[in-house]
Design a protein around this motif. Sequence first.
Motif, PDB file in Angstrom:
ATOM      1  N   GLN A 217      -7.833 -23.112 -42.272  1.00  0.00           N
ATOM      2  CA  GLN A 217      -6.540 -23.682 -41.887  1.00  0.00           C
ATOM      3  C   GLN A 217      -6.284 -23.379 -40.420  1.00  0.00           C
ATOM      4  O   GLN A 217      -6.714 -22.344 -39.896  1.00  0.00           O
ATOM      5  CB  GLN A 217      -5.419 -23.132 -42.763  1.00  0.00           C
ATOM      6  CG  GLN A 217      -5.335 -21.620 -42.808  1.00  0.00           C
ATOM      7  CD  GLN A 217      -4.240 -21.130 -43.740  1.00  0.00           C
ATOM      8  OE1 GLN A 217      -3.269 -21.817 -44.001  1.00  0.00           O
ATOM      9  NE2 GLN A 217      -4.405 -19.914 -44.243  1.00  0.00           N
ATOM     10  N   ASP A 218      -5.626 -24.320 -39.754  1.00  0.00           N
ATOM     11  CA  ASP A 218      -5.250 -24.138 -38.353  1.00  0.00           C
ATOM     12  C   ASP A 218      -3.824 -23.601 -38.306  1.00  0.00           C
ATOM     13  O   ASP A 218      -2.902 -24.200 -38.877  1.00  0.00           O
ATOM     14  CB  ASP A 218      -5.351 -25.457 -37.597  1.00  0.00           C
ATOM     15  CG  ASP A 218      -6.768 -26.010 -37.601  1.00  0.00           C
ATOM     16  OD1 ASP A 218      -7.706 -25.201 -37.718  1.00  0.00           O
ATOM     17  OD2 ASP A 218      -6.931 -27.241 -37.497  1.00  0.00           O
ATOM     18  N   ILE A 219      -3.626 -22.469 -37.618  1.00  0.00           N
ATOM     19  CA  ILE A 219      -2.335 -21.780 -37.621  1.00  0.00           C
ATOM     20  C   ILE A 219      -1.909 -21.498 -36.173  1.00  0.00           C
ATOM     21  O   ILE A 219      -2.679 -20.951 -35.377  1.00  0.00           O
ATOM     22  CB  ILE A 219      -2.414 -20.439 -38.394  1.00  0.00           C
ATOM     23  CG1 ILE A 219      -2.909 -20.677 -39.826  1.00  0.00           C
ATOM     24  CG2 ILE A 219      -1.057 -19.744 -38.399  1.00  0.00           C
ATOM     25  CD1 ILE A 219      -3.139 -19.403 -40.604  1.00  0.00           C
ATOM     26  N   ARG A 220      -0.647 -21.874 -35.871  1.00  0.00           N
ATOM     27  CA  ARG A 220      -0.069 -21.494 -34.577  1.00  0.00           C
ATOM     28  C   ARG A 220       0.605 -20.132 -34.731  1.00  0.00           C
ATOM     29  O   ARG A 220       1.439 -19.928 -35.619  1.00  0.00           O
ATOM     30  CB  ARG A 220       0.966 -22.527 -34.115  1.00  0.00           C
ATOM     31  CG  ARG A 220       1.498 -22.256 -32.688  1.00  0.00           C
ATOM     32  CD  ARG A 220       2.618 -23.226 -32.324  1.00  0.00           C
ATOM     33  NE  ARG A 220       2.175 -24.597 -32.392  1.00  0.00           N
ATOM     34  CZ  ARG A 220       1.515 -25.239 -31.428  1.00  0.00           C
ATOM     35  NH1 ARG A 220       1.199 -24.574 -30.312  1.00  0.00           N
ATOM     36  NH2 ARG A 220       1.154 -26.488 -31.568  1.00  0.00           N
ATOM     37  N   ARG A 246     -12.428 -20.111 -34.522  1.00  0.00           N
ATOM     38  CA  ARG A 246     -12.129 -20.720 -33.219  1.00  0.00           C
ATOM     39  C   ARG A 246     -10.707 -20.365 -32.807  1.00  0.00           C
ATOM     40  O   ARG A 246      -9.865 -20.035 -33.645  1.00  0.00           O
ATOM     41  CB  ARG A 246     -12.286 -22.244 -33.265  1.00  0.00           C
ATOM     42  CG  ARG A 246     -13.658 -22.711 -33.714  1.00  0.00           C
ATOM     43  CD  ARG A 246     -13.790 -24.211 -33.675  1.00  0.00           C
ATOM     44  NE  ARG A 246     -14.921 -24.659 -34.490  1.00  0.00           N
ATOM     45  CZ  ARG A 246     -15.293 -25.931 -34.615  1.00  0.00           C
ATOM     46  NH1 ARG A 246     -14.629 -26.880 -34.000  1.00  0.00           N
ATOM     47  NH2 ARG A 246     -16.331 -26.246 -35.374  1.00  0.00           N
ATOM     48  N   MET A 247     -10.467 -20.459 -31.498  1.00  0.00           N
ATOM     49  CA  MET A 247      -9.150 -20.103 -30.978  1.00  0.00           C
ATOM     50  C   MET A 247      -8.818 -20.973 -29.775  1.00  0.00           C
ATOM     51  O   MET A 247      -9.686 -21.264 -28.943  1.00  0.00           O
ATOM     52  CB  MET A 247      -9.143 -18.621 -30.591  1.00  0.00           C
ATOM     53  CG  MET A 247      -7.860 -18.121 -29.989  1.00  0.00           C
ATOM     54  SD  MET A 247      -7.963 -16.331 -29.684  1.00  0.00           S
ATOM     55  CE  MET A 247      -6.395 -16.033 -28.887  1.00  0.00           C
ATOM     56  N   MET A 248      -7.564 -21.387 -29.678  1.00  0.00           N
ATOM     57  CA  MET A 248      -7.085 -22.121 -28.510  1.00  0.00           C
ATOM     58  C   MET A 248      -6.059 -21.247 -27.798  1.00  0.00           C
ATOM     59  O   MET A 248      -5.049 -20.840 -28.381  1.00  0.00           O
ATOM     60  CB  MET A 248      -6.456 -23.448 -28.919  1.00  0.00           C
ATOM     61  CG  MET A 248      -6.138 -24.367 -27.724  1.00  0.00           C
ATOM     62  SD  MET A 248      -4.659 -23.890 -26.780  1.00  0.00           S
ATOM     63  CE  MET A 248      -3.373 -24.250 -27.970  1.00  0.00           C
ATOM     64  N   HIS A 249      -6.342 -20.920 -26.545  1.00  0.00           N
ATOM     65  CA  HIS A 249      -5.437 -20.091 -25.749  1.00  0.00           C
ATOM     66  C   HIS A 249      -5.239 -20.754 -24.384  1.00  0.00           C
ATOM     67  O   HIS A 249      -6.201 -20.936 -23.630  1.00  0.00           O
ATOM     68  CB  HIS A 249      -6.013 -18.688 -25.577  1.00  0.00           C
ATOM     69  CG  HIS A 249      -5.199 -17.802 -24.676  1.00  0.00           C
ATOM     70  ND1 HIS A 249      -3.982 -17.270 -25.064  1.00  0.00           N
ATOM     71  CD2 HIS A 249      -5.417 -17.361 -23.400  1.00  0.00           C
ATOM     72  CE1 HIS A 249      -3.493 -16.532 -24.083  1.00  0.00           C
ATOM     73  NE2 HIS A 249      -4.353 -16.574 -23.055  1.00  0.00           N
ATOM     74  N   ILE A 267      -3.484 -21.007 -31.068  1.00  0.00           N
ATOM     75  CA  ILE A 267      -3.837 -21.672 -32.328  1.00  0.00           C
ATOM     76  C   ILE A 267      -5.153 -21.076 -32.824  1.00  0.00           C
ATOM     77  O   ILE A 267      -6.142 -21.014 -32.079  1.00  0.00           O
ATOM     78  CB  ILE A 267      -3.972 -23.194 -32.153  1.00  0.00           C
ATOM     79  CG1 ILE A 267      -2.623 -23.799 -31.730  1.00  0.00           C
ATOM     80  CG2 ILE A 267      -4.463 -23.849 -33.455  1.00  0.00           C
ATOM     81  CD1 ILE A 267      -2.672 -25.291 -31.467  1.00  0.00           C
ATOM     82  N   LEU A 268      -5.154 -20.614 -34.075  1.00  0.00           N
ATOM     83  CA  LEU A 268      -6.333 -19.992 -34.677  1.00  0.00           C
ATOM     84  C   LEU A 268      -6.852 -20.841 -35.826  1.00  0.00           C
ATOM     85  O   LEU A 268      -6.054 -21.364 -36.619  1.00  0.00           O
ATOM     86  CB  LEU A 268      -5.992 -18.593 -35.208  1.00  0.00           C
ATOM     87  CG  LEU A 268      -5.307 -17.607 -34.259  1.00  0.00           C
ATOM     88  CD1 LEU A 268      -5.046 -16.292 -34.981  1.00  0.00           C
ATOM     89  CD2 LEU A 268      -6.146 -17.389 -33.007  1.00  0.00           C
ATOM     90  N   LYS A 269      -8.157 -20.989 -35.888  1.00  0.00           N
ATOM     91  CA  LYS A 269      -8.789 -21.604 -37.069  1.00  0.00           C
ATOM     92  C   LYS A 269      -9.229 -20.446 -37.965  1.00  0.00           C
ATOM     93  O   LYS A 269     -10.182 -19.731 -37.638  1.00  0.00           O
ATOM     94  CB  LYS A 269      -9.975 -22.479 -36.697  1.00  0.00           C
ATOM     95  CG  LYS A 269     -10.493 -23.320 -37.857  1.00  0.00           C
ATOM     96  CD  LYS A 269     -11.535 -24.311 -37.391  1.00  0.00           C
ATOM     97  CE  LYS A 269     -11.858 -25.336 -38.469  1.00  0.00           C
ATOM     98  NZ  LYS A 269     -10.713 -26.200 -38.809  1.00  0.00           N
ATOM     99  N   VAL A 270      -8.543 -20.269 -39.093  1.00  0.00           N
ATOM    100  CA  VAL A 270      -8.738 -19.108 -39.946  1.00  0.00           C
ATOM    101  C   VAL A 270      -9.459 -19.533 -41.233  1.00  0.00           C
ATOM    102  O   VAL A 270      -9.021 -20.476 -41.908  1.00  0.00           O
ATOM    103  CB  VAL A 270      -7.386 -18.449 -40.297  1.00  0.00           C
ATOM    104  CG1 VAL A 270      -7.607 -17.275 -41.252  1.00  0.00           C
ATOM    105  CG2 VAL A 270      -6.694 -17.991 -39.030  1.00  0.00           C
TER     106      VAL A 270
END
Length: 564
Positions: A217-220, A246-249, A267-270
Amino acid sequence: MEWLTSLLFDADSIAHIILLFAFVIAVGTLLGKCRVGGISLGVAFILFVGIVAGHFGFTGNTKIINFIQDFGLILFVYSIGIQVGPSFFTSFKQGGVKMNRLAVEMVALNVLVAVGAYFLLFDRSNPESFPMLVGVLSGAVTNTPGLGAAEEALNQIGYKGGNIATGYACAYPCAVLGIILIPLLVKLICRIDLKKEEESLAERERMEEQLKKPSSQDIRVENANLNGKTIVQLRKILNRDFICSRMMHEGSTFIPHKDTVVTTGDILKVVSTDENAEPILAILGSPVEYDWEEHRNSEPLVSRRIVVSKSKLNGKTLGRLLLGSLYDVTITRVERSGTELLAKAGLALQVGDRLTVVGSESAVKAVAARVGNEQKRLDTPNIATMFIGILVGIVFGSIPLAIPGMPTPLRLGLAGGLLVVSILIGAFGYKFGLVTYTKTSANNMTREVGISLFLASVGIKSGATFVETIVSGDGLTYMLAGLLITIIPVFIISLIARLRYKLNYFHIIGIVAGSNTNPPALAYGNSQTDHDAPAVAYSTVYPLTMFLRILSAQLLVLIGLNLL
């Protein structure tokens, strides 16, 4: 024509013995595939072809046949142990405890009914009666390794009486039918609707799949209390297993490591199990839909499955290998024997595992080179591990165990000792650097060759006296005793499983088949449903049952002959 006469009738000729075994096994295997009412005897038919050959005087040097019999038993038992070893201890978890309890009760009831049949039906003044009972018991529960273990125990104490395989052969055919027909009787008594049973299974499987299968799941991140925490600190705070692949920073997409700092807005892909997904989401923040491919950096991230094929990595944990920090990748899943596992740092890898690796194309290729990813290596059988297991198993089985009150020390023997050692190697061999991975087809081949050699040997040796036993001996007594040993425990345990434990009918079929190590019964159960419930229950109870069948056969011989 002397060469032909020697080939057909010279009992000391190696060529004659090989020809005899080839004929018995080939004909027995072909006849075993024939089905009557959807039921076949499988490789057990080799025993009956061997009996026919022995009856008409086709035999061989006894010492050579005994060697072939023991070597066949060794191959079979080792293959069984290596196959069930990885799941032997995990089979006691969750619903497996209940199923294995029923299997243990089945084994105990079989022994109790056998002892009762001995006092009611057998001539106790005959010293051969009790050993023959053990042969009948092995046939009544369709357990060939138990027969081999009993014969070996008798050899230990110098038994020179009749061949107990005769009792086995008398009881076996009725046992195959009884193990199939009794659950059908329970189905009628309990008014079981097969359609409803299948629907119940489907619903249960759907719920279990959701809970156990890794999902992402993608989580902010919105929890201000987590601002500035590293990934490893998040794991401690959440107290749940997960992988951040993965991570969006600040608009940059990359693969985070355990020391990567998380801030609000990231945003993290967990990746986690379904049962942990909701709690993780509740603590971290809110769900988002994020297109990782659209926001990728110059080198795109890919997901690949690579196979562990280097033997030197066997038993090493993912955390110890440092694949993530060294190659800038994330391992999200590990597939082992068809089961997906979460890639935790403490998970010990085994040769044959398939890793799901996320990272750049070049990084994933580097990881593949590190772990091997060579399917051809897996095609090579691990002969060294096999013969190390056989060596240790034979030594372990030969150790005398003194039991108070027994004049003869107890030994597990070839079958019992090798079974224990092979199960332990299958479960923990990687800790000692032993590569236990074996392709299913290779293991099946070894197992079938072993059991075929054993059954052919037993049949050829017992063929000379079998017909006489049936016609003028105690053959009918053996059949009746075998029938009682089969149907009474199966009926009682099936009712308990349904009325007390409320088990699904298809699970009951699998438990009954597995508790009697009976492939024909399992095949019949599988034909009644599209679900794999019978096979799952069969494999759950099979390891412990096989161990108990072999051990109980030996103990019954050694203890019974000393007490009676």
